[in-house]
Every structure is written in structure tokens, then in C-alpha cells.
Design an enzyme around this catalytic site. Structure first.
Site, PDB file in Angstrom:
ATOM      1  N   LEU A 155     -54.083  57.899  96.391  1.00  0.00           N
ATOM      2  CA  LEU A 155     -53.285  58.211  95.219  1.00  0.00           C
ATOM      3  C   LEU A 155     -52.743  59.608  95.437  1.00  0.00           C
ATOM      4  O   LEU A 155     -53.474  60.487  95.915  1.00  0.00           O
ATOM      5  CB  LEU A 155     -54.142  58.218  93.943  1.00  0.00           C
ATOM      6  CG  LEU A 155     -54.429  56.901  93.250  1.00  0.00           C
ATOM      7  CD1 LEU A 155     -55.400  57.127  92.097  1.00  0.00           C
ATOM      8  CD2 LEU A 155     -53.152  56.249  92.739  1.00  0.00           C
ATOM      9  N   ASP A 156     -51.476  59.836  95.094  1.00  0.00           N
ATOM     10  CA  ASP A 156     -50.962  61.186  95.290  1.00  0.00           C
ATOM     11  C   ASP A 156     -51.621  62.137  94.296  1.00  0.00           C
ATOM     12  O   ASP A 156     -52.253  61.726  93.331  1.00  0.00           O
ATOM     13  CB  ASP A 156     -49.431  61.222  95.239  1.00  0.00           C
ATOM     14  CG  ASP A 156     -48.852  60.896  93.883  1.00  0.00           C
ATOM     15  OD1 ASP A 156     -49.198  61.576  92.917  1.00  0.00           O
ATOM     16  OD2 ASP A 156     -48.025  59.968  93.798  1.00  0.00           O
ATOM     17  N   ARG A 157     -51.486  63.406  94.557  1.00  0.00           N
ATOM     18  CA  ARG A 157     -52.150  64.458  93.789  1.00  0.00           C
ATOM     19  C   ARG A 157     -51.853  64.360  92.293  1.00  0.00           C
ATOM     20  O   ARG A 157     -52.707  64.616  91.451  1.00  0.00           O
ATOM     21  CB  ARG A 157     -51.702  65.812  94.343  1.00  0.00           C
ATOM     22  CG  ARG A 157     -52.370  67.009  93.735  1.00  0.00           C
ATOM     23  CD  ARG A 157     -51.749  68.285  94.242  1.00  0.00           C
ATOM     24  NE  ARG A 157     -50.411  68.440  93.698  1.00  0.00           N
ATOM     25  CZ  ARG A 157     -49.355  68.914  94.367  1.00  0.00           C
ATOM     26  NH1 ARG A 157     -49.477  69.254  95.623  1.00  0.00           N
ATOM     27  NH2 ARG A 157     -48.197  69.029  93.774  1.00  0.00           N
TER      28      ARG A 157
END
Length: 196
Positions: free
Chosen positions: A45-47
Site C-alpha cells: 500500500l502506498d504511504r
């Protein structure tokens, strides 16, 4: 696949946390939340996204969960800026042309605002522009795909929470919480993921 049991961790990744164990000077990694050795992310998952992250100590299971060829469904709740139109919804359902090619069709429907924890920091709100929530189910996983898809149809993503990966739900985990499962070839969940 081998016949030993696999350790599987379901983790609710908070906003701003990296999908890796090593932290940076600006953002914490998983080491601050998961004191479990020798497990690896099955997908990322991106930041700026929140929600379900699956980790495992079993390499073949990790590949089955994360690799696009197995098309494991991933469900997201997406808050977008603006009152989305029927045409934009249909475009998302049909597949959107991005710089790296057309996406696969997505299952998309409007939903009521979910009962979620407050995000820190909160999303930006513009009084003159409404927001709405979508449920999106994807079977591929390009970098920042949902954000790029909603932007391509004119509705930027404000908040993104992954709530399901295959048979595994996020609920009832709170941000930063995790649970450990032990699964093996006799478990239905193992067969759902590995029997393709």
C-alpha cells in the site's frame, strides 16, 4: 507447495506508514508495529493509503497473494472529491487508459460514508466541493492505480482504505493493530488462495 503451515499476518497500516520494515527519516516503517521476524509483504500500500496489508513467511503463498496473474480480488473504500457522475462510474467499470496502458475493468459502486477511524492528518476539505465514497474491487495492482484511475475520470482520491484481500477482511483491526493466523493445506483459506 510445501505441506507446512504458513504464518499469515493481517495488519491495519496507518496513514503515513511505509509498506516496508525499514523506516526513513520522514516516515515510519513496519518495524514500529510488527515485532514478528521473517515475514514479508504480499503486496503493498502506498504511504498515503490505509488499511489491510497481508504479510507471510511463506514465499509461494506470498507470490500467490501479490502476483497479478492470480487476480486475487482486493476491495477498497475510496473517498473522492466531487459528486461523481454515472459516466465516470461507467468509465471506471470499463477500464481506464493510464500512461502504462488500460486498466482491467473494476467493480465500482457508490456507498454511504463508512464508519472509519479519523485520519491523522485529516483530508483536505473544500466547503464548495462535495465528496463521495466508492467501493472499488480490483484484480490487478499497479502503482497508485486507484488514485490514477479516479484522477483520470476527473475525481481525485482524498482517502483510500483497503478493506479486503481475497478471503481476508480488515475488520475488526484498528490502525496499527495486527493478528496472526496459521494456515495450511487443509484450511479452506489456503485452498482459495493456492488452488488456481
Amino acid at each position: 507447495m510445501t505441506k507446512h503451515k504458513a504464518k499469515l499476518i493481517l495488519f491495519n497500516k496507518p496513514f503515513g506508514v511505509l509498506s516496508q520494515f525499514t523506516s526513513t527519516t520522514a516516515h515510519p516503517g513496519l518495524e514500529h508495529y510488527l515485532p514478528v521476524p521473517d515475514v514479508y509483504c504480499a503486496g503493498r500500500l502506498d504511504r498515503d493509503s490505509e488499511g489491510l496489508l497481508v504479510l507471510t513467511d511463506h514465499g509461494a503463498l506470498q507470490a500467490r497473494i501479490s502476483h497479478p496473474q492470480f487476480k486475487l480480488a482486493k476491495t477498497y473504500w475510496v473517498q473522492v472529491e466531487g459528486a461523481i457522475t454515472t459516466q465516470a462510474l461507467q468509465a471506471l467499470r470499463s477500464g481506464v487508459m493510464l500512461k502504462d496502458g488500460a486498466t482491467l475493468p473494476a467493480a465500482v459502486q457508490m456507498m454511504h460514508a463508512p464508519d472509519l477511524w479519523p485520519r491523522t492528518p485529516p483530508i483536505r476539505v473544500r466547503k464548495a466541493i462535495p465528496t463521495c465514497w466508492l467501493q472499488m474491487i480490483l484484480r490487478e495492482g499497479r502503482n497508485r492505480q486507484i488514485r490514477r484511475m479516479t484522477s483520470a475520470v476527473g475525481y481525485p482520491t482524498l482517502r483510500l482504505v483497503r478493506v479486503h484481500i481475497g478471503p481476508w477482511p480488515l475488520a475488526p483491526l484498528k490502525p496499527g493493530a495486527y493478528r496472526i493466523l496459521s494456515i495450511g493445506p487443509r484450511d479452506a483459506i489456503w485452498r482459495q488462495v493456492t488452488d488456481r
